[in-house]
Design a protein around this motif. Structure first.
Motif, PDB file in Angstrom:
ATOM      1  N   HIS A 128       1.024  -0.805  -0.026  1.00  0.00           N
ATOM      2  CA  HIS A 128       0.086   0.421   0.040  1.00  0.00           C
ATOM      3  C   HIS A 128       0.824   1.424   0.201  1.00  0.00           C
ATOM      4  O   HIS A 128       0.430   2.379  -0.372  1.00  0.00           O
ATOM      5  N   ARG A 129       1.920   1.215  -0.256  1.00  0.00           N
ATOM      6  CA  ARG A 129       3.000   2.309   0.666  1.00  0.00           C
ATOM      7  C   ARG A 129       4.379   2.252  -0.927  1.00  0.00           C
ATOM      8  O   ARG A 129       4.880   1.894  -0.934  1.00  0.00           O
TER       9      ARG A 129
ATOM     10  N   GLY B  24      -3.646  -3.037  -1.829  1.00  0.00           N
ATOM     11  CA  GLY B  24      -4.628  -2.364  -0.928  1.00  0.00           C
ATOM     12  C   GLY B  24      -4.444  -3.991   0.239  1.00  0.00           C
ATOM     13  O   GLY B  24      -4.799  -3.175   1.850  1.00  0.00           O
ATOM     14  N   LEU B  25      -4.383  -4.628   0.125  1.00  0.00           N
ATOM     15  CA  LEU B  25      -3.524  -5.890   1.116  1.00  0.00           C
ATOM     16  C   LEU B  25      -2.457  -6.233   1.802  1.00  0.00           C
ATOM     17  O   LEU B  25      -1.368  -6.621   1.048  1.00  0.00           O
ATOM     18  N   ALA B  26      -2.510  -6.176   3.084  1.00  0.00           N
ATOM     19  CA  ALA B  26      -1.281  -5.738   3.414  1.00  0.00           C
ATOM     20  C   ALA B  26      -0.716  -7.490   3.097  1.00  0.00           C
ATOM     21  O   ALA B  26      -1.886  -8.905   3.834  1.00  0.00           O
TER      22      ALA B  26
ATOM     23  N   GLY C  97       6.014  -4.390   4.454  1.00  0.00           N
ATOM     24  CA  GLY C  97       5.965  -4.205   5.560  1.00  0.00           C
ATOM     25  C   GLY C  97       6.159  -5.458   6.787  1.00  0.00           C
ATOM     26  O   GLY C  97       5.842  -7.102   6.736  1.00  0.00           O
ATOM     27  N   ASP C  98       6.324  -4.965   8.390  1.00  0.00           N
ATOM     28  CA  ASP C  98       6.963  -5.621   9.131  1.00  0.00           C
ATOM     29  C   ASP C  98       5.124  -6.082   9.381  1.00  0.00           C
ATOM     30  O   ASP C  98       4.636  -7.597   9.685  1.00  0.00           O
ATOM     31  N   GLY C  99       4.089  -5.053   9.096  1.00  0.00           N
ATOM     32  CA  GLY C  99       2.816  -5.757  10.237  1.00  0.00           C
ATOM     33  C   GLY C  99       2.394  -6.814   8.896  1.00  0.00           C
ATOM     34  O   GLY C  99       1.770  -7.906   9.315  1.00  0.00           O
ATOM     35  N   GLY C 100       2.216  -6.374   7.390  1.00  0.00           N
ATOM     36  CA  GLY C 100       2.486  -7.940   6.324  1.00  0.00           C
ATOM     37  C   GLY C 100       3.132  -8.336   6.162  1.00  0.00           C
ATOM     38  O   GLY C 100       1.895 -10.072   6.030  1.00  0.00           O
TER      39      GLY C 100
ATOM     40  N   GLN D 120       0.946 -11.710   7.757  1.00  0.00           N
ATOM     41  CA  GLN D 120      -0.219 -12.238   7.038  1.00  0.00           C
ATOM     42  C   GLN D 120      -0.039 -14.138   6.781  1.00  0.00           C
ATOM     43  O   GLN D 120       1.231 -14.441   6.638  1.00  0.00           O
TER      44      GLN D 120
ATOM     45  N   ASN E 186       9.389  -0.570   9.374  1.00  0.00           N
ATOM     46  CA  ASN E 186       9.888   0.636  10.002  1.00  0.00           C
ATOM     47  C   ASN E 186       9.188   0.312  11.463  1.00  0.00           C
ATOM     48  O   ASN E 186       9.232   1.436  12.070  1.00  0.00           O
TER      49      ASN E 186
ATOM     50  N   TYR F  19       6.643  -0.263  12.315  1.00  0.00           N
ATOM     51  CA  TYR F  19       4.990  -0.109  12.420  1.00  0.00           C
ATOM     52  C   TYR F  19       4.189  -0.663  11.523  1.00  0.00           C
ATOM     53  O   TYR F  19       4.726  -0.589  10.572  1.00  0.00           O
ATOM     54  N   ALA F  20       2.891  -0.940  12.115  1.00  0.00           N
ATOM     55  CA  ALA F  20       1.647  -1.566  11.249  1.00  0.00           C
ATOM     56  C   ALA F  20       0.162  -0.330  11.599  1.00  0.00           C
ATOM     57  O   ALA F  20       0.057  -0.658  13.164  1.00  0.00           O
ATOM     58  N   GLN F  21       0.339   0.440  11.038  1.00  0.00           N
ATOM     59  CA  GLN F  21      -0.459   1.551  10.974  1.00  0.00           C
ATOM     60  C   GLN F  21      -0.268   1.947  12.782  1.00  0.00           C
ATOM     61  O   GLN F  21       0.969   2.560  12.889  1.00  0.00           O
TER      62      GLN F  21
ATOM     63  N   HIS G 256       0.597   6.650   9.427  1.00  0.00           N
ATOM     64  CA  HIS G 256       0.693   5.577   8.669  1.00  0.00           C
ATOM     65  C   HIS G 256      -0.030   6.544   6.933  1.00  0.00           C
ATOM     66  O   HIS G 256       0.015   5.537   6.011  1.00  0.00           O
TER      67      HIS G 256
HETATM   68  C1  LIG Z   1      -5.628  -8.186   4.916  1.00  0.00           C
HETATM   69  C2  LIG Z   1      -5.136  -6.340   5.532  1.00  0.00           C
HETATM   70  N1  LIG Z   1      -5.655  -6.803   6.816  1.00  0.00           N
HETATM   71  C3  LIG Z   1      -5.603  -4.985   7.152  1.00  0.00           C
HETATM   72  C4  LIG Z   1      -5.324  -3.715   6.679  1.00  0.00           C
HETATM   73  C5  LIG Z   1      -5.262  -2.357   6.588  1.00  0.00           C
HETATM   74  N2  LIG Z   1      -4.291  -2.446   7.440  1.00  0.00           N
HETATM   75  C6  LIG Z   1      -3.744  -1.312   6.291  1.00  0.00           C
HETATM   76  S1  LIG Z   1      -1.543  -1.030   6.724  1.00  0.00           S
HETATM   77  C7  LIG Z   1      -1.822  -1.856   7.683  1.00  0.00           C
HETATM   78  C8  LIG Z   1      -0.722  -1.929   8.220  1.00  0.00           C
HETATM   79  C9  LIG Z   1       0.816  -2.018   7.857  1.00  0.00           C
HETATM   80  O1  LIG Z   1       1.598  -2.357   8.341  1.00  0.00           O
HETATM   81  P1  LIG Z   1       3.349  -2.477   7.961  1.00  0.00           P
HETATM   82  O2  LIG Z   1       3.212  -3.970   6.818  1.00  0.00           O
HETATM   83  O3  LIG Z   1       4.121  -2.843   8.560  1.00  0.00           O
HETATM   84  O4  LIG Z   1       3.299  -1.230   6.314  1.00  0.00           O
HETATM   85  P2  LIG Z   1       3.314   0.012   6.870  1.00  0.00           P
HETATM   86  O5  LIG Z   1       2.431   0.836   6.475  1.00  0.00           O
HETATM   87  O6  LIG Z   1       4.577  -0.254   7.654  1.00  0.00           O
HETATM   88  O7  LIG Z   1       4.355  -0.141   5.346  1.00  0.00           O
HETATM   89  C10 LIG Z   1      -2.833  -2.234   8.138  1.00  0.00           C
HETATM   90  C11 LIG Z   1      -3.399  -3.348   8.991  1.00  0.00           C
HETATM   91  C12 LIG Z   1      -4.779  -4.575   5.099  1.00  0.00           C
HETATM   92  N3  LIG Z   1      -4.675  -3.604   4.065  1.00  0.00           N
HETATM   93  N4  LIG Z   1      -5.413  -5.661   4.934  1.00  0.00           N
END
Ligand SMILES: Cc1ncc(C[n+]2csc(CCOP(=O)(O)OP(=O)(O)O)c2C)c(N)n1
Ligand SMILES: [Mg+2]
Length: 327
Positions: free
Chosen positions: A67-68, A116-118, A146-149, A152, A176, A178-180, A245
């Motif tokens: 998404h970034r 758009g999907l993490a 990302g670290d949040g993604g 998954q 980075n 953070y996840a959001q 974010h």
């Molecule tokens: C499958 C899914 N779950 C939740 C979201 C909501 N969401 C959008 S960005 C994000 C955080 C992602 O964090 P990270 O992967 O660390 O990427 P960063 O924003 O730090 O670049 C979340 C949870 C989403 N877009 N897709």
């Protein structure tokens, strides 16, 4: 992939060009965020990751973004004019104005798409890697997350698949912190991603994501491994997000006070590469050349957005086109 012209210019200066263009693009997007339709997530602070990784890719390779994704797209060679138009939903955007910031795709440059999907791009990159294998090429694919993604299920399944098929894929985790609004300390089990990679039987590396040369070295080793049929690698890049974010939404109350400012002062990837390019042993006019690069990038981006802000919305008849694509 659109490689900048070779010649006398070394990889460090070429990466600086890419990073300066990303920074200029993202700063302008930040200024215009209120009028750009939809959400925008800025890549400022992470430029060295996209520039370093893409500096070792070539025509025929693919990358799948997040998404970034603006930085990945620019580093892949996508035109900033077509990207600016896309952000405004114009018919001359890179996806005919139908994708916007989070769905910029440009197969001509190997860019499978922001997502758009993490974690959503990661299986796509595995698909591109499998395609390369089945076609008998030595092309590779890069999966950014990302670290949040990285948490998954689809990412973890991709690691299994990539190992079992020894796919020519490189997983790049941009950690980075953070996840959001959730810090990695609160969402990430284990210590680092490379330790996680070992559990999947995949070589892992951790690298300073602010250091373009270090990223390039790690990416080079991983891409060579993939290209020569020795399978996947996971590279964790410790990077920093200088903005919130998402623009216009995030007051960053979850961050320690002054953190973003401190990181800007201490871990700016452009400042770091500039120091390298202007330090001892470098040409005396190196700093002036970098200034010129920044000015040219800013001017090109300014012109791109000036034009993109003029209305040219897709026609109603375009509503039912581009729904399916044959690849
Ligand atoms: C499958 C899914 N779950 C939740 C979201 C909501 N969401 C959008 S960005 C994000 C955080 C992602 O964090 P990270 O992967 O660390 O990427 P960063 O924003 O730090 O670049 C979340 C949870 C989403 N877009 N897709
Ligand atoms: Mg993150």
């Amino acid at each position: 992939m659109d490689r900048p012209p070779a010649g006398a210019e070394g990889p460090a200066l070429r990466m600086y060009r890419v990073m300066a263009m990303i920074r200029a693009f993202e700063e302008r997007v930040g200024e215009l965020a209120k009028e750009i339709p939809g959400a925008v997530h800025l890549y400022i602070g992470q430029e060295a990751v996209a520039a370093g990784v893409c500096s070792v890719l070539r025509d025929g390779d693919h990358l799948a973004s997040t998404h970034r994704g603006h930085g990945h797209a620019i580093a892949a060679g996508c035109e900033v004019e077509a990207m600016a138009a896309e952000l405004y939903g114009r018919s001359d955007g890179v996806c005919n104005g139908k994708g916007g910031s989070m769905h910029i795709a440009d197969l001509g440059h190997g860019m499978l798409g922001a997502n758009g999907l993490a974690g959503g791009g990661v299986p796509l990159a595995c698909g591109a890697a499998l395609t390369a294998r089945q076609r008998g090429t030595d092309d590779v694919a890069v999966a950014f997350t990302g670290d949040g993604g990285a948490n998954q299920g689809a990412v973890l399944e991709s690691l299994v698949l990539a190992r079992m098929l020894d796919l020519p894929v490189v997983f790049v985790v941009e950690n980075n912190g953070y996840a959001q609004a959730t810090s990695a300390a609160r969402h990430f089990s284990g210590t680092d991603m490379s330790a996680r990679a070992a559990g999947f039987g995949i070589p892992g590396a951790v690298v300073d994501g602010a250091d373009a040369l270090a990223v390039r070295d790690a990416a080079s080793e991983a891409v060579d491994r993939a290209r020569s049929g020795r399978g996947p690698t996971l590279v964790e890049c410790r990077a920093q997000r200088f903005h919130g974010h998402m623009e216009g939404w995030d007051n960053q109350a979850y961050r320690p006070a002054g953190e973003a400012e401190r990181l800007r002062a201490e871990a700016d990837p452009l400042a770091l590469l500039r120091r390298r390019l202007t330090g001892a042993g470098q040409p005396a006019d190196a700093g002036a050349e970098l200034d010129r690069v920044e000015k040219e990038s800013a001017a090109r981006v300014q012109a791109a957005f000036d034009r993109a802000a003029q209305p040219a919305e897709p026609l109603l008849t375009a509503l039912t086109t581009d729904v399916y694509a044959a690849h």
